[in-house]
Scaffold this active site. Structure first.
Site, PDB file in Angstrom:
ATOM      1  N   GLN A  71       8.078  15.514 -61.448  1.00  0.00           N
ATOM      2  CA  GLN A  71       9.347  15.948 -62.064  1.00  0.00           C
ATOM      3  C   GLN A  71      10.392  14.831 -62.010  1.00  0.00           C
ATOM      4  OE1 GLN A  71       9.677  18.337 -63.969  1.00  0.00           O
ATOM      5  NE2 GLN A  71       8.403  20.074 -63.336  1.00  0.00           N
ATOM      6  N   SER A  72       9.947  13.602 -62.153  1.00  0.00           N
ATOM      7  CA  SER A  72      10.821  12.431 -62.045  1.00  0.00           C
ATOM      8  C   SER A  72      12.012  12.475 -63.007  1.00  0.00           C
ATOM      9  CB  SER A  72       9.980  11.191 -62.353  1.00  0.00           C
ATOM     10  OG  SER A  72      10.802  10.075 -62.626  1.00  0.00           O
TER      11      SER A  72
END
Ligand code: PLP
Length: 282
Positions: A71-72
């Protein structure tokens, strides 16, 4: 600085004093709202991408390659900004699950997918080799006639860090028109995940007399690791811009990080909730 730069940040971002939170802490506390650098692409990564994507465009790149956690924020900002430029994005995202599992339908990775970024899941072991993984992918794309540009984790190299030198120039201008009564801050405190923000902040805070000291709060690795990473990025930025010759003092503090990346304790969640309730800041 006259190097290529895109204008992606909706700046200057506000410099605000959350009065109730500041009073409850007994501090003259100000917040630079870099969560507001843009729309869905917002956050600190956009400042680094102004320089990184400008260089990619100048080199004629048609695909950018980068990496991060599943989920960068950095991968999402890169994917969205690249789409706006008409550049493809290839994202290597770290997962603790199976690399052939279906991609999540929520959060940043949903946005990555919506803008058409190509997502390849990789294991934590492969992620430790991320520089090689991305270089290999770049060579493969080159062999097929594409022009790839690799952006390191978090956009944290010397070029990306220049975005936070510019952010400190922005704060200096806000101080000059009366924010915090014009005086430099005693300290800047920020979250540190890949080191580029810390490097740019110490160089910019020193150059523009924004603060004497910078506290980089480690969110994943320990202090010695980040001290080495930040020192390398500082040196890279200074090689690009020799005028960046006076850095503020840096303190890397790893005493507040959670049990693991993106994992928090009940006590940490309590502090977050209390701060949010006293400020309206999420
Ligand atoms: C990436 C990120 C950071 C850390 O910045 P680095 O330059 O990677 O150290 C801090 N806060 C948020 C919300 C981020 O996305």
């Amino acid at each position: 600085m006259t190097r290529p730069r895109l204008h992606l940040v909706h700046g200057p971002t506000p410099l605000v004093k959350p009065e109730r939170l500041a009073a409850s802490l007994g501090l003259d506390l100000w917040v630079k709202r870099d969560d507001m650098t843009g729309g869905a692409e917002a956050g600190n990564k956009l400042r680094k991408l102004e320089f990184l994507l400008a260089e990619a465009k100048a080199q004629g790149a048609d695909v950018v390659i980068t990496c991060g956690g599943i989920q960068s924020n950095h991968a999402r900002a890169t994917a969205l900004a690249a789409a706006a430029l008409g550049v493809r994005a290839l994202l290597f995202l770290r997962t603790t699950g199976a690399v052939d599992a279906p991609l999540p339908l929520g959060g940043n990775v949903l946005l990555d997918r919506m803008v058409g970024a190509e997502v390849r899941l990789i294991t934590p072991a492969m992620y430790r080799e991320r520089a090689r993984v991305m270089a290999d992918a770049a060579r493969e794309l080159e062999a097929k006639g594409a022009r790839p540009y690799v952006i390191p984790e978090g956009g944290s190299n010397g070029l990306g860090a220049l975005g936070y030198v510019e952010a400190m120039a922005e704060v200096r201008a806000q101080l000059d028109v009366g924010a915090a009564l014009g005086a430099p801050f005693d300290a800047i405190v920020h979250a540190c995940g890949s080191g580029g923000t810390a490097a740019g902040v110490v160089l910019g805070a020193g150059l523009h007399r924004v603060a004497k000291r910078v506290y980089a709060m480690a969110v994943c690795d320990d202090a010695p690791t980040f001290e080495a990473v930040i020192a390398r990025v500082v040196a890279e930025a200074q090689a690009l811009e020799p005028s960046l010759d006076r850095a503020a003092d840096l303190v890397v503090d790893d005493g507040a990080k959670g049990p693991a990346y993106a994992v928090s304790t009940p006590e940490q969640r309590r502090v977050m909730i209390d701060a949010t309730r006293a400020s309206g800041l999420v």
